[in-house]
Design an enzyme around this catalytic site. Structure first.
Site, PDB file in Angstrom:
ATOM      1  N   TYR A  14     -13.403  -1.805  10.499  1.00 57.00           N
ATOM      2  CA  TYR A  14     -12.234  -1.294  10.372  1.00 57.00           C
ATOM      3  C   TYR A  14     -11.453  -1.548  11.599  1.00 57.00           C
ATOM      4  CZ  TYR A  14      -8.174   2.072   9.595  1.00 57.00           C
ATOM      5  OH  TYR A  14      -7.067   2.698   9.117  1.00 57.00           O
ATOM      6  N   ALA A  15     -12.409  -1.026  12.875  1.00 59.39           N
ATOM      7  CA  ALA A  15     -11.763  -1.331  14.172  1.00 59.39           C
ATOM      8  C   ALA A  15     -11.454  -2.817  14.392  1.00 59.39           C
ATOM      9  CB  ALA A  15     -13.051  -0.849  15.202  1.00 59.39           C
ATOM     10  N   ARG A  20       1.044   5.836  -1.932  1.00 57.45           N
ATOM     11  CA  ARG A  20       0.677   7.013  -1.546  1.00 57.45           C
ATOM     12  C   ARG A  20       0.646   7.291   0.075  1.00 57.45           C
ATOM     13  NH1 ARG A  20      -5.873   7.732  -2.839  1.00 57.45           N
ATOM     14  NH2 ARG A  20      -6.457   6.001  -1.800  1.00 57.45           N
ATOM     15  N   ALA A  56     -10.745  -4.996  12.284  1.00 57.40           N
ATOM     16  CA  ALA A  56      -9.704  -5.525  11.669  1.00 57.40           C
ATOM     17  C   ALA A  56      -8.295  -5.020  12.224  1.00 57.40           C
ATOM     18  CB  ALA A  56      -9.888  -4.979  10.154  1.00 57.40           C
ATOM     19  N   LYS A  57      -8.527  -3.744  12.659  1.00 57.18           N
ATOM     20  CA  LYS A  57      -7.199  -3.204  13.270  1.00 57.18           C
ATOM     21  C   LYS A  57      -6.956  -3.847  14.604  1.00 57.18           C
ATOM     22  CE  LYS A  57      -5.684  -0.484  10.058  1.00 57.18           C
ATOM     23  NZ  LYS A  57      -4.685  -0.697   9.364  1.00 57.18           N
ATOM     24  N   SER A  79      -4.036   0.796  14.120  1.00 55.46           N
ATOM     25  CA  SER A  79      -4.939   2.262  14.417  1.00 55.46           C
ATOM     26  C   SER A  79      -5.424   2.466  15.845  1.00 55.46           C
ATOM     27  CB  SER A  79      -5.960   2.261  13.096  1.00 55.46           C
ATOM     28  OG  SER A  79      -6.849   3.558  13.491  1.00 55.46           O
ATOM     29  N   GLY A 112       0.925  -1.174   0.040  1.00 59.95           N
ATOM     30  CA  GLY A 112      -0.123  -0.126  -0.049  1.00 59.95           C
ATOM     31  C   GLY A 112       0.794   1.056  -0.162  1.00 59.95           C
ATOM     32  N   ASP A 149      -2.487  -7.883  -5.472  1.00 59.96           N
ATOM     33  CA  ASP A 149      -3.461  -7.590  -4.753  1.00 59.96           C
ATOM     34  C   ASP A 149      -3.206  -8.516  -3.447  1.00 59.96           C
ATOM     35  OD1 ASP A 149      -6.007  -8.080  -3.244  1.00 59.96           O
ATOM     36  OD2 ASP A 149      -7.069  -8.849  -4.973  1.00 59.96           O
TER      37      ASP A 149
END
Length: 251
Positions: A154-155, A16, A157-158, A142, A13, A63
């Site tokens: 997201y939470a 950027r 996963a992190k 995160s 990733g 990927d």
């Protein structure tokens, strides 16, 4: 001499944002860097910034949720750059929504990129690291791992990456491999700009409001995370493993 001379780093990733800043920082410190992102063409700017500064880099489209693509990409890294010593699992996506609006695709996409991606990249990278009795893996978690409205996927996963990190540290430590995670707070990236747009707030006002809640009274920059990664993959951190380092300005 750079602190990472002779090392080969893979940063996923890294077209950027935090990934690109990390790739550049590791290159500045002497590492040859594989700039990996979903679209190989998108890696061109990061690669050019490294090579223009005198570093070595190759851009690879991959990927991270595909075992075949990850295997092929890492084989190419070893063939073109001469090894694999450092892995930074940075690839990530958001599909924010409140729980009652979240779709199966929203959930599965975020889980797959963050967790399956880190699993596949780490599993394939560790073969090289164990064989050479040396390696550094840094996973990007995160502060959202502690819970954040509209980010149940997201939470989760992190938070999962934090457990993954601690387990890999236990399993790979005897083979000379350090595994740690960084949990960034508010970092000025396209992703946080997209969040501001989603909630209908001007990004500058969004950053100002966030800074008021941060002890150092500013939001973070990609370089803040990149510098932390550089420390964790250097020899200076050889006695640090299984740790989750919150880099959030004291929020």
């Amino acid at each position: 001499m750079g602190t990472l001379d002779g090392r080969v780093a893979v940063v996923t990733g890294s077209a950027r944002g935090i990934g690109a800043a990390t790739a550049r920082t590791l290159a500045e410190r002497g590492a040859a860097v594989a700039v990996i992102d979903l679209d190989e063409a998108a890696t061109a700017d990061t690669v050019k910034s490294i090579t223009d500064a005198g570093g070595r880099a190759v851009g690879i489209g991959c990927d991270v949720t595909s075992r075949e693509q990850v295997t092929s990409a890492f084989d190419r890294v070893v063939a073109e750059l001469g090894g694999l010593h450092i892995l930074v699992n940075n690839a990530g996506v958001t599909r924010d929504n409140l729980l009652f609006k979240m779709t199966d695709e929203d959930w599965d996409t975020v889980m797959s990129v963050h967790l399956r991606g880190a699993f596949l990249c780490s599993q394939i990278a560790q073969k090289h690291m164990v064989a050479q009795q040396f390696g550094k893996i840094v996973n990007l978690s995160s502060t959202s791992a502690l819970g954040n409205r509209g980010q149940a996927n997201y939470a989760a996963a992190k938070a999962g990456l934090q457990g993954f990190t601690k387990t890999l540290a236990i399993e790979l430590g005897p083979f000379g491999v350090n595994v740690n995670a960084i949990a960034p707070g508010f970092i000025e990236t396209d992703m946080t700009a997209a969040t501001a747009a989603r909630v209908g707030v001007d990004f500058e006002l969004f950053k100002k409001a966030a800074a008021e809640q941060i002890s150092v009274r500013r939001t973070g920059r990609p370089e803040d995370i990149a510098n932390t990664v550089a420390f964790l993959v250097s020899e200076d951190s050889s006695f640090i493993t299984g740790q989750i380092l919150y880099v959030d300005g004291g929020r």
